[in-house]
Scaffold this motif. Sequence first.
Motif, PDB file in Angstrom:
ATOM      1  N   TYR A   1      73.274  76.103   0.996  1.00  0.00           N
ATOM      2  CA  TYR A   1      73.172  75.148  -0.095  1.00  0.00           C
ATOM      3  C   TYR A   1      72.275  73.990   0.315  1.00  0.00           C
ATOM      4  O   TYR A   1      72.244  73.573   1.460  1.00  0.00           O
ATOM      5  N   GLU A   2      71.607  73.501  -0.676  1.00  0.00           N
ATOM      6  CA  GLU A   2      70.700  72.395  -0.485  1.00  0.00           C
ATOM      7  C   GLU A   2      71.419  71.223   0.184  1.00  0.00           C
ATOM      8  O   GLU A   2      72.472  70.787  -0.253  1.00  0.00           O
ATOM      9  N   GLY A   3      70.817  70.719   1.212  1.00  0.00           N
ATOM     10  CA  GLY A   3      71.394  69.528   1.815  1.00  0.00           C
ATOM     11  C   GLY A   3      72.294  69.794   3.004  1.00  0.00           C
ATOM     12  O   GLY A   3      72.618  68.905   3.767  1.00  0.00           O
ATOM     13  N   SER A   4      72.662  71.026   3.158  1.00  0.00           N
ATOM     14  CA  SER A   4      73.520  71.283   4.310  1.00  0.00           C
ATOM     15  C   SER A   4      72.648  71.619   5.505  1.00  0.00           C
ATOM     16  O   SER A   4      71.653  72.310   5.377  1.00  0.00           O
ATOM     17  N   SER A   5      73.006  71.128   6.644  1.00  0.00           N
ATOM     18  CA  SER A   5      72.210  71.483   7.811  1.00  0.00           C
ATOM     19  C   SER A   5      73.091  72.195   8.823  1.00  0.00           C
ATOM     20  O   SER A   5      73.476  71.647   9.835  1.00  0.00           O
TER      21      SER A   5
ATOM     22  N   LYS B   1      65.782  66.364   8.395  1.00  0.00           N
ATOM     23  CA  LYS B   1      66.720  65.437   7.802  1.00  0.00           C
ATOM     24  C   LYS B   1      66.181  64.016   7.858  1.00  0.00           C
ATOM     25  O   LYS B   1      66.276  63.256   6.902  1.00  0.00           O
ATOM     26  N   ARG B   2      65.635  63.719   8.995  1.00  0.00           N
ATOM     27  CA  ARG B   2      65.102  62.371   9.155  1.00  0.00           C
ATOM     28  C   ARG B   2      63.984  62.156   8.137  1.00  0.00           C
ATOM     29  O   ARG B   2      63.864  61.104   7.521  1.00  0.00           O
TER      30      ARG B   2
ATOM     31  N   GLN C   1      79.281  75.821   3.588  1.00  0.00           N
ATOM     32  CA  GLN C   1      78.312  75.606   2.520  1.00  0.00           C
ATOM     33  C   GLN C   1      77.278  76.720   2.451  1.00  0.00           C
ATOM     34  O   GLN C   1      76.073  76.479   2.425  1.00  0.00           O
TER      35      GLN C   1
ATOM     36  N   TYR D   1      73.629  75.243  11.437  1.00  0.00           N
ATOM     37  CA  TYR D   1      72.727  75.959  12.323  1.00  0.00           C
ATOM     38  C   TYR D   1      73.383  77.207  12.906  1.00  0.00           C
ATOM     39  O   TYR D   1      74.600  77.321  12.950  1.00  0.00           O
TER      40      TYR D   1
ATOM     41  N   LEU E   1      65.942  70.760  12.390  1.00  0.00           N
ATOM     42  CA  LEU E   1      66.849  70.252  11.371  1.00  0.00           C
ATOM     43  C   LEU E   1      66.896  68.733  11.392  1.00  0.00           C
ATOM     44  O   LEU E   1      66.878  68.069  10.355  1.00  0.00           O
ATOM     45  N   VAL E   2      66.963  68.210  12.606  1.00  0.00           N
ATOM     46  CA  VAL E   2      67.008  66.755  12.721  1.00  0.00           C
ATOM     47  C   VAL E   2      65.749  66.144  12.144  1.00  0.00           C
ATOM     48  O   VAL E   2      65.793  65.155  11.393  1.00  0.00           O
TER      49      VAL E   2
ATOM     50  N   GLN F   1      65.463  61.593   4.795  1.00  0.00           N
ATOM     51  CA  GLN F   1      66.062  60.263   4.686  1.00  0.00           C
ATOM     52  C   GLN F   1      64.991  59.212   4.525  1.00  0.00           C
ATOM     53  O   GLN F   1      65.075  58.327   3.685  1.00  0.00           O
TER      54      GLN F   1
END
Lengths: 428, 204
Positions: free
Chosen positions: A395-399, A284-285, A371, A401, A280-281, A288
């Motif tokens: 939902y899109e954008g939620s991380s 996300k990175r 979410q 776990y 996930l990290v 970004q």
Amino acid sequence: MKVYEESGCFDPHSLTDCQELMGLPGATPTNCHNSLEDTLNVSSYNHHHHEDASAALDMEPHQHYLLDNTTNNNSHLIPYLTQDLPYDQSHWESFNVVPSSTSPEAAAAAAAAGAYTPTPDLLGLFHLPRCSFLPNPSISFETTPGSPSVVYDPLFHLNLPPQPPVFRELLQSLPHGYTVPADDKDAAGIGGLYHDGDNGIIQFTRDISMAGRAKDRDKAGKTTKHFATERERRVHLNDKYQALRTMVPSPTKNDRASIVGDAIDYIKELLGTVRELQLLVDKKRCGQDRSKRLKTEDAASAADAGDVEFKSLGDPDQCYNTSLRSSWLQRKSKDSEVDVRIVDDEVTIKLVQRKKINCLLFVSRLLDELQLDLLHVAGGNIGDYYSFLFNTKIYEGSSVYACAIANKLIDVVDRQYAAAPPTSSTSL
Amino acid sequence: MGRRKLEDDDDNNNSKEFKSKNLQAERRRRQKLSDRLLTLRSLVPIITNMNKATIIDDAITYIQELQKTSQVLSEQLLEMEGSSEESVMPMKLEIAVAQHDMKKCGIKEEVKVSNIDGNKFLIKIIVEKKRGCFTQLIEAMNYLGFELSETNVTTFSGAMLFSSCVHGKYGDTLMVEHIEELLSEMMRSMKTSSQSAIELGNTN
């Protein structure tokens, strides 16, 4: 041989017995304070020099009794003993006989250690000063003559920087809980249990103990003098098992095999969670960086067409992270059971809950909070329980776990369960 | 542990034949434990010594380490989430999409209630799918004093079908039409409240 009275704690009086038992031919009470080194060096104990375990006579059990106790000092033994035993200072004062030992080392060490005996623990009873073998930390004990020695260094695995001998002694005499600050795996209470000379001890006692003796159990062949160390060892080991048990989120039965089984499952779960989080990290990175890159590209679009191209070629942000996230967790509590499975962005949640209140409302609120987009819900009342299956999509954008979901869910359900007033079974 | 005492008792009290029976069981038990310990050992990457006690030690250390790692990672994730610049599809867009899909398939919003037996009803609701609508439905059910004994929710083309077998918790026997009316009204209010929420969101 005197029968060692098995009691829950060490009786200072019994130590006098031990002293007597340890009374070696021609030994004075000071023998008890001799360093092991000394005893090893004494010529009359030749057979001990060989460390011939099978020839275990009086001295050996004492040796490793001493060793055991001395190195036990940082262990939980202290709290457990100090709880039970109303130790009497006056008694172990008398044990602090200045050793009339032959080696100046031992004397120095004993003297130094003597300064520490008035610590409020039973180490004094065990004649901690005698851990003056420490100055020579590489005493080796061999099971069979000629076999490569096991270097026994009780503090070895703490990975301490090389200490001067006296400091080692100091460490040994520290009451439990005062581990070296450098050791960050440290102890609050039980935690520090096992970061002690245990490795050395267990190994040592096993080595030195009578050859052919059964691993854990002592049958008739055991001499009563082994009671002390064997019992301590067992207690110590049991405490470790309990410590392991406390770390696992949903422990089941309280026997060794299932504790280990739970630990295995939990380790696997933790590995999965760590992998998931890492994924996930990274994603996300990646996202970004990509959005940043897009922004800079937009800003510099017209003039730097060439640059942009160049950038996209050597794109370090390219996420080769096409791996699918998958994780599976279970959490059980007294009244509820939660099963969370995540594949990519779809989360399947199974919930079984003892019938008391209908917590569907709280669960769905939690899902909104997390979410999660409900695609499908099925469930209802089955006998004494409510059982539900939720198919959701992240939902899109939620991380979010798996572990978090499971933990929050079981938490919410349990809290609601606890908060609900006890209703009568005929609540219709 | 308790086992040992039991063992001793067996040895002391029972005859030889019992001892051998127990021996097998005991062997199996020990085998089980030792197998598991072996598995544990295989999982833990850093092992100092190879004896039973240290494997427990090492396992504890390893678990702590893993817990720490996962905590660090999750904090990192939270941090990143806070500063994330990814755009989340705005709610309005979602709703528009849902409505469009529904129209395309010809699904209409609906509330239908049938009485099964005395206090039991079968409720079927079709509603436009949006965030949190399930929660609102459940709230509505609670408000009406219904206890859901069997629930099913499916979503398709932007619509959500909620069908549930309920029974009145409070013992009232509500009339079917009454329930339908109440539910329709609730749904309408749900819709308007969400609309205003969106508008509020948009103006912000």
